[in-house]
Design an enzyme around this catalytic site. Structure first.
Site, PDB file in Angstrom:
ATOM      1  CG  ASP A 200      -1.823   1.166   1.326  1.00 46.04           C
ATOM      2  OD1 ASP A 200      -2.720   1.264   0.474  1.00 46.04           O
ATOM      3  OD2 ASP A 200      -1.649   2.009   2.238  1.00 46.04           O
ATOM      4  CD  GLU A 242      -2.156   2.118  -3.547  1.00 48.46           C
ATOM      5  OE1 GLU A 242      -3.345   2.437  -3.704  1.00 48.46           O
ATOM      6  OE2 GLU A 242      -1.574   2.163  -2.446  1.00 48.46           O
TER       7      GLU A 242
END
Length: 554
Positions: A200, A242
């Site tokens: 993330d 990401e």
């Protein structure tokens, strides 16, 4: 076949608390997810990406973690996770977990210790400033919901940094102790059965924050270290990054050296391709996709794109120009309540397409024919919609709709006890959109997805081959591209407009392969005439698609 499992995978993104409740408390859980593995196996899923499952105050959907070594009590236990991993693996399904380590919750014991005592061993695990930083009000991720990225902590009497909300203090990634601890966290979950992590906010993790310096220097050795460590612990484990960054920076997340080996992340979300795909759909014009495919950054050998249309966040259009973003918003989010942060759309795909099944199928045929590994959000396979009455991103995080009952088969709890309401009215209510109704219907979206995934697994070129756009005169609405690999070659045709066309691809070299067969159809929206050997006079419906095998060398 590919030498890496992730290159031919189908990844399915699951929010555990909204997927299946096993004990009637109104919240989905790990045993509930385990009970649905046969459904996922039949769909064709080979990898489950679980959104955060750890203990959390849940102020940001679980992305505010208070214990990296546990499972949130509402979701189950560590034993339940191990059982899920074991049962999934027996069905050929791997698990990838969200690795949310840019920040913790402010309720994490590390932060509580750090703020309460200047001599705490955790004090330097976070980013502090004695003076008010001059860039205090810069770099907000959530415009309109954040007013600053530095906040004064009354207990520590220091400013602490938080790239996201003020209840999510950033970890200090220049501290070797933080790096060592997070490697222990990763090793812990790999030992319990995980096959990798979705990183993330990767750019913020590797950015070394310094008060008054924005942006800070980037330390890619963090990715180097993670890759070496997980490969030593589990040779098949993967890192999925990401990183919605500039095209020239994308390859750095996969390889330490230009044209070097894939020694960092295995997979990268294709954010640039995603935005151009939506622009092409909005304009009914293939040109944005042609441009995107032609300028797609080259990843290191064995690295892979992860393609998607919708995920757990808003549809991020920040990398488009104002005019381009306006076109997408006008087509798919015409009302202000459908938009978020001035850059995104908080809707699911089916409702963005007004429930038009042909256009929904066209969009997903496009995604699954893009270079890379497809990622599918739960509920998209049946055409679920959003609930705009819910705040922010929660609009697209409603319970999975298994049947037409009031609780949609998600839970035996009453509707008021559910973790989030099930849409009860409109075209996307559980009465109208659910698994039970679509399962026996051969014309349903669910059955179509099962066929799409089955065909994709028979076309390994899309996962491992070289992509090229067909260079010949075509209507603006048509994208024609192909993949070539040692396994064979495949041609893909998509019409982004609602008007039927006839294509002449007689200048394309179909190849004959070892079999000497002429080209043949493997997947299409209609029963077309078989393609001629010279690929002349190919009909294509409005919103139509055709996957034509040119060569098979297996």
């Amino acid at each position: 076949m590919s030498e890496r499992w992730y290159k031919e995978a189908v990844i399915y993104c699951v929010e555990v608390d909204t997927y299946q409740d096993s004990n009637g408390d109104g919240c989905g859980d790990l045993p509930g997810l385990t009970s649905r593995l046969d459904y996922l196996a039949r769909l064709g899923v080979t990898c489950l990406w679980l959104n955060p499952i750890h203990p959390s105050p849940l102020l940001d959907g679980g992305y505010d973690i208070s214990d990296y070594y546990g499972v949130h009590p509402q979701l189950g236990t560590l034993g339940d996770f191990v059982e899920l991993a074991t049962q999934a693996r027996s069905r050929g399904i791997r698990l990838v977990l969200d690795l949310v380590v840019n920040h913790t919750s402010d309720q994490h014991p590390w932060f509580q210790s750090a703020r309460s005592d200047p001599d705490s061993p955790y004090r330097d695990w976070y980013v502090w400033s004695e003076d008010e930083p001059p860039d205090r009000r810069q770099g907000m991720v959530f415009p309109g919901e954040q007013t600053e990225t530095w906040t004064m902590d009354p207990a520590a009497k220091l400013w602490y940094y938080h790239r996201f909300y003020d209840f999510q203090p950033d970890l200090n990634w220049s501290n070797p102790a933080v790096r060592a601890e997070i490697k222990k966290v990763m090793g812990f979950w790999l030992q319990l059965g995980a096959s990798g992590f979705r990183i993330d906010a990767a750019p913020f993790v590797i950015e070394q924050t310094v008060p008054g310096v924005n942006p800070g220097p980037m330390d890619f050795t963090i990715l180097d270290d993670w890759r070496q460590d997980i490969q030593w612990r589990n040779g098949e484990a993967v890192l999925l990054c990401e990183a919605n960054v500039a095209p020239e920076d994308v390859p750095k997340y996969c390889a330490a050296a230009p044209d070097g080996p894939n020694d960092r992340a295995h997979l990268m979300f294709a954010f640039g391709l995603n935005a151009k795909l939506w622009l092409a759909l909005a304009r009914c014009d293939a040109e944005p996709l042609i441009e995107a495919l032609g300028t797609l950054p080259k990843l290191a050998a064995m690295a892979q794109w992860a393609t998607f249309l919708r995920n757990h966040d808003e549809l991020d259009l920040s990398k488009l120009t104002d005019e381009q973003r306006g076109d997408v918003m006008a087509a798919f989010a015409p009302k202000p309540e459908m938009r978020l942060y001035g850059r995104g759309i908080r809707r699911r795909l089916a409702s963005m397409m007004n429930g038009n099944l042909s256009r929904i199928q066209l969009a997903y045929s496009l995604q699954f024919s893009m270079p890379g590994t497809p990622v599918l959000r739960y509920g998209e396979e049946i055409g679920m919609g959003e609930d705009l009455k819910l705040p922010g991103r929660l609009a697209i995080r409603t319970p999975m709709q298994w049947d037409a009952s009031r609780s949609a088969g998600f839970s035996t709890a009453g509707v008021v006890e559910l973790v989030r309401p099930v849409p009860a009215r409109g075209n996307y209510s559980a009465k109208r959109v659910n698994v039970e109704a679509q399962r026996p219907d051969r014309e349903s979206l669910l059955r179509w997805f099962e066929e799409l995934i089955r065909v994709l697994r028979e076309c390994p070129e899309i996962g491992v081959g070289e992509v090229s756009v067909i260079d010949c005169p075509l209507p603006r609405s048509v994208l024609a591209h192909r993949f070539d690999a040692p396994e064979g070659a495949i041609l893909l045709l998509h019409n982004l407009a609602d008007t039927a066309v006839t294509l002449d691809l007689s200048g394309v070299d179909p190849g004959t392969g070892r079999s000497g067969k002429k080209p043949y159809e493997v997947f299409a929206d209609d029963h077309y005439e078989p393609p001629a050997k010279n690929l002349g006079q190919l009909e294509l419906n409005g919103w139509g698609y055709r996957w034509i095998r040119l060569r098979r060398d297996a």
